[in-house]
Write a protein that holds these residues in place. Structure first.
Motif, mmCIF file in Angstrom:
data_model
loop_
_atom_site.group_PDB
_atom_site.id
_atom_site.type_symbol
_atom_site.label_atom_id
_atom_site.label_comp_id
_atom_site.label_asym_id
_atom_site.label_seq_id
_atom_site.Cartn_x
_atom_site.Cartn_y
_atom_site.Cartn_z
ATOM 1 N N GLY A 146 0.832 -1.204 0.000
ATOM 2 C CA GLY A 146 0.000 0.000 0.000
ATOM 3 C C GLY A 146 0.864 1.251 0.000
ATOM 4 O O GLY A 146 0.638 2.174 -0.790
ATOM 5 N N ILE A 147 1.880 1.269 0.867
ATOM 6 C CA ILE A 147 2.772 2.444 0.927
ATOM 7 C C ILE A 147 3.489 2.604 -0.415
ATOM 8 O O ILE A 147 3.593 3.718 -0.948
ATOM 9 N N ALA A 148 3.943 1.480 -0.974
ATOM 10 C CA ALA A 148 4.636 1.544 -2.263
ATOM 11 C C ALA A 148 3.716 2.119 -3.338
ATOM 12 O O ALA A 148 4.136 2.945 -4.158
ATOM 13 N N VAL A 149 2.439 1.708 -3.325
ATOM 14 C CA VAL A 149 1.490 2.211 -4.325
ATOM 15 C C VAL A 149 1.297 3.714 -4.159
ATOM 16 O O VAL A 149 1.312 4.472 -5.128
ATOM 17 N N VAL A 150 1.157 4.168 -2.889
ATOM 18 C CA VAL A 150 0.962 5.601 -2.636
ATOM 19 C C VAL A 150 2.174 6.385 -3.133
ATOM 20 O O VAL A 150 2.041 7.374 -3.870
ATOM 21 N N VAL A 151 3.371 5.927 -2.772
ATOM 22 C CA VAL A 151 4.587 6.644 -3.174
ATOM 23 C C VAL A 151 4.725 6.640 -4.696
ATOM 24 O O VAL A 151 4.952 7.692 -5.322
ATOM 25 N N ALA A 152 4.530 5.469 -5.307
ATOM 26 C CA ALA A 152 4.705 5.377 -6.758
ATOM 27 C C ALA A 152 3.688 6.248 -7.480
ATOM 28 O O ALA A 152 4.028 6.940 -8.456
ATOM 29 N N SER A 153 2.432 6.269 -7.009
ATOM 30 C CA SER A 153 1.459 7.098 -7.732
ATOM 31 C C SER A 153 1.747 8.572 -7.524
ATOM 32 O O SER A 153 1.560 9.378 -8.434
ATOM 33 N N ALA A 154 2.232 8.949 -6.338
ATOM 34 C CA ALA A 154 2.605 10.353 -6.122
ATOM 35 C C ALA A 154 3.727 10.740 -7.096
ATOM 36 O O ALA A 154 3.693 11.816 -7.715
ATOM 37 N N VAL A 155 4.693 9.844 -7.248
ATOM 38 C CA VAL A 155 5.798 10.113 -8.175
ATOM 39 C C VAL A 155 5.270 10.276 -9.605
ATOM 40 O O VAL A 155 5.688 11.179 -10.340
ATOM 41 N N CYS A 156 4.309 9.414 -9.994
ATOM 42 C CA CYS A 156 3.717 9.530 -11.338
ATOM 43 C C CYS A 156 3.090 10.917 -11.517
ATOM 44 O O CYS A 156 3.238 11.550 -12.570
ATOM 45 N N GLY A 157 2.375 11.379 -10.484
ATOM 46 C CA GLY A 157 1.742 12.691 -10.571
ATOM 47 C C GLY A 157 2.780 13.788 -10.747
ATOM 48 O O GLY A 157 2.641 14.674 -11.600
ATOM 49 N N ILE A 158 3.839 13.746 -9.952
ATOM 50 C CA ILE A 158 4.872 14.786 -10.011
ATOM 51 C C ILE A 158 5.579 14.748 -11.372
ATOM 52 O O ILE A 158 5.798 15.784 -12.008
ATOM 53 N N LEU A 159 5.888 13.525 -11.823
ATOM 54 C CA LEU A 159 6.522 13.367 -13.137
ATOM 55 C C LEU A 159 5.665 13.974 -14.235
ATOM 56 O O LEU A 159 6.151 14.631 -15.149
ATOM 57 N N GLN A 160 4.351 13.731 -14.117
ATOM 58 C CA GLN A 160 3.453 14.213 -15.159
ATOM 59 C C GLN A 160 3.408 15.743 -15.173
ATOM 60 O O GLN A 160 3.258 16.352 -16.219
ATOM 61 N N LEU A 161 3.569 16.353 -13.999
ATOM 62 C CA LEU A 161 3.581 17.822 -13.949
ATOM 63 C C LEU A 161 4.905 18.350 -14.505
ATOM 64 O O LEU A 161 4.926 19.300 -15.289
ATOM 65 N N ALA A 162 5.997 17.671 -14.123
ATOM 66 C CA ALA A 162 7.314 18.189 -14.482
ATOM 67 C C ALA A 162 7.709 17.821 -15.907
ATOM 68 O O ALA A 162 8.245 18.655 -16.638
ATOM 69 N N ARG A 163 7.488 16.580 -16.289
ATOM 70 C CA ARG A 163 7.954 16.101 -17.593
ATOM 71 C C ARG A 163 6.860 15.295 -18.301
ATOM 72 O O ARG A 163 7.008 14.090 -18.467
ATOM 73 N N PRO A 164 5.769 15.913 -18.687
ATOM 74 C CA PRO A 164 4.720 15.143 -19.377
ATOM 75 C C PRO A 164 5.275 14.603 -20.689
ATOM 76 O O PRO A 164 6.126 15.281 -21.278
ATOM 77 N N PRO A 165 4.885 13.451 -21.162
ATOM 78 C CA PRO A 165 3.914 12.547 -20.521
ATOM 79 C C PRO A 165 4.577 11.452 -19.703
ATOM 80 O O PRO A 165 4.039 10.356 -19.606
ATOM 81 N N LEU A 166 5.730 11.738 -19.096
ATOM 82 C CA LEU A 166 6.442 10.676 -18.362
ATOM 83 C C LEU A 166 5.600 10.053 -17.248
ATOM 84 O O LEU A 166 5.680 8.852 -17.002
ATOM 85 N N GLY A 167 4.768 10.889 -16.590
ATOM 86 C CA GLY A 167 3.928 10.361 -15.516
ATOM 87 C C GLY A 167 2.944 9.327 -16.036
ATOM 88 O O GLY A 167 2.738 8.275 -15.422
ATOM 89 N N LEU A 168 2.360 9.620 -17.213
ATOM 90 C CA LEU A 168 1.401 8.662 -17.807
ATOM 91 C C LEU A 168 2.120 7.390 -18.210
ATOM 92 O O LEU A 168 1.604 6.283 -18.024
ATOM 93 N N VAL A 169 3.327 7.555 -18.753
ATOM 94 C CA VAL A 169 4.101 6.378 -19.175
ATOM 95 C C VAL A 169 4.403 5.509 -17.957
ATOM 96 O O VAL A 169 4.197 4.283 -17.979
#
Ligand SMILES: Nc1nc2c(c(=O)[nH]1)N[C@H]1C(S)=C(S)[C@@H](COP(=O)(O)O)O[C@H]1N2
Ligand SMILES: [Mo]
Length: 529
Positions: free
Chosen positions: A84-107
């Motif tokens: 669960g913690i891993a999922v929360v951290v990984a999805s947060a990272v996806c969100g940040i990536l998507q803001l900083a370097r789209p579309p890396l978060g989606l990838v």
């Protein structure tokens, strides 16, 4: 009042935090959608559990031993918590990536989704649809994250430097902010509600699956005698006994009812001398016998596949009715399911000593599968399922056709519906060319309670030729048939019809399924190359 072009450090951090929140929301949406889909198609394919099980499998043995030694009984919750913690951290990272370097978060989200699809597919017992929950979750999560971060970026870009004291034009950033918060808030709340609801549903159904898995039925007092020659060996021909996994399923239940045999009761009431009330043990201890019966759905079109044969394990309905003592004047039994479905069966079909109407608890050597009515259903030879084969059975009310009606009666189907004789071509399949030369046409035919006497096949406008039949198990089961012919290149039609043991020929005229079952001869196009 000066406007800077670059947001302050604090403002930047705030948007990163919102991006993380959007990512976590997308992660939650992934899990919620996956659980919801799993509820419908493949309960065991819940990605959280599949990934958990996968991790258990790939973790090296010493680490597993360490985990068990350290956490003991709590090793599974610890694993799930860690995941669960891993999922929360990984999805947060996806969100940040998507803001900083789209579309890396989606990838990144897509890759995580693909990994969970792989985890579900490699589970033992993965069914044909196991991939669907994780795929559905991934699609929704990717779309959600894309839209949420797009809104967040608009808010950031409009709102740059626009603090509370920025004069005038701050309506745009406020609107963008509201759009982002509304989407993320609604998505997060729905994910929570849907996800928790679906998980509870899945947990409950897996536990009924566990109860079924642990159930041991007593062996049959008598077994079905399958004669030599009962099964023909022809590629493409339906097997004589339909495996449970391939057995057609028809019911009105949105989710499969969960009935625990330890609390299950069967009430027999209405026009009876004594109302009786049986538990599962009471029923089973009356003695179980095997019965081979071909079940057919009224919705089966000519040539259709809503028909199957199983070896049912159960108790004759007449034995249970006798305990209650039906009264004179009654002519119908309304059987009722826990889900509210009802069927009207002529009382005579259930009391006739020569007809094996049964309360089935087993199907092809196992307890009834959950979808096929666990723990108890009715099966009556010769009557369509909707007037006889009530699954998840809970009550039998002895009554009259004049006083009561069943689920399908006001919906355009007859109150009484004996199965109509039919025959089906299984091979060759339309669109599958066959090579010229010696060839076969084969299929099944049924005339429950009477039995099939003969099956005839006509190629093009030729003569009717008798097919070779399998040795029937009994009059209540279908027979297989096969005809050898010399296939000449070109296109041909094969037509099949059956004749029952009373000498009646299968009805040629086409009838629709409503109100009481289809008729007509199946004709199939065969391309010979
Ligand atoms: N509870 C319940 N039982 C039901 C039904 C239903 O909708 N609900 N459908 C009936 C119909 S129309 C048929 S053809 C058979 C199909 O049984 P199966 O799904 O085990 O093949 O179940 C019968 N029993
Ligand atoms: Mo049916």
């Amino acid at each position: 009042m000066s406007r800077t072009n670059a947001p302050t450090r604090a403002a930047r951090l705030r948007f990163v935090a919102w991006a993380a929140a959007a990512g976590i929301t997308a992660g939650a949406a992934f899990l919620a959608v996956a659980e919801l889909v799993a509820l419908g198609v493949a309960r065991q394919a819940s990605p959280v559990l599949a990934v958990g099980a996968f991790v258990i499998d790939v973790v090296p043995q010493p680490l597993k031993e360490f985990a068990i030694a350290t956490f003991g009984e709590a090793d599974k919750p610890v694993l799930l918590g860690g995941l669960g913690i891993a999922v929360v951290v990984a999805s947060a990272v996806c969100g940040i990536l998507q803001l900083a370097r789209p579309p890396l978060g989606l990838v990144a989200l897509g890759v995580a989704g693909a990994a969970s699809v792989a985890a579900t597919l490699t589970r033992a017992g993965a069914s044909g649809w196991s991939w669907l929950p994780a795929v559905g979750g991934t699609v929704v999560a990717v779309l959600l994250l894309r839209e949420a971060v797009a809104r967040l970026r608009r808010w950031r870009d409009h709102g740059v430097g626009a603090g509370p004291d920025a004069a005038g034009d701050d309506a745009a950033p406020r609107l963008d902010r509201r759009r982002f918060l509304a989407l993320t808030g609604v998505a997060a709340a729905s994910a929570l509600v849907v996800g928790i609801g679906a998980r509870l549903g899945n947990a409950a159904s897996s536990s009924i699956a566990a109860i079924r898995g642990a159930l041991r039925l007593p062996g049959p007092r008598s077994v079905v005698d399958v004669p030599a020659g009962a099964e023909l060996d022809v590629p493409g021909l339906s097997p004589l006994i339909t495996p449970n996994d391939d057995f057609y399923r028809v019911d009105t239940a949105l989710t499969v009812p969960e009935v625990d045999p330890s609390t299950w009761r069967l009430v027999v009431d209405g026009m009876v001398d004594r109302r009786i009330d049986l538990g599962f043990e009471d029923l089973v201890s009356m003695g179980l016998d095997e019965f081979a019966v071909t079940l057919t759905c009224v919705s089966n079109e000519v040539g259709g596949d809503l028909v199957g044969t199983a070896i049912w394990l159960g108790v004759p309905v007449r034995d249970v009715l006798r305990l209650a003592g039906p009264q004179p004047g009654a002519d119908m039994v309304l059987s009722r399911s826990v889900d509210g479905f009802t069927a009207s069966t002529p009382l005579a079909s259930l009391t006739d000593d020569g007809l094996d109407a049964i309360l089935a608890v087993g199907m092809n050597g196992e307890p009834l599968p959950l979808e096929h009515g666990f723990p108890v259903r009715m099966v009556v030879p010769g009557l369509y399922g909707y007037v006889s084969a009530t699954k998840w059975l809970t009550a039998l009310t002895v009554t009259t056709f004049a006083d009561d009606e069943a689920y399908w009666t006001p919906r355009g189907y007859s109150a009484e519906a004996p199965i109509k004789m039919s025959s089906r071509i299984d091979t060759p399949k339309p669109g599958r060319p066959v090579p010229a030369g010696p060839a076969v046409v084969a299929g099944v035919a049924w005339a429950q309670t009477v039995g099939i006497e003969r099956v005839e096949v006509r190629i093009d406008d030729g003569d009717w030729r008798p097919a070779t039949l399998s040795t029937p198990i009994n009059a209540d089961t279908w027979v297989q048939w096969v005809l050898e012919w010399d296939a000449a290149p070109g296109t041909h039609y094969a037509t099949v019809r059956a004749v029952d043991r009373d000498g009646r020929v299968q009805v040629e005229e086409r009838a629709p399924i409503a109100p009481d079952g289809s008729t007509g001869w199946q004709r199939t196009l065969i391309t010979v190359t």
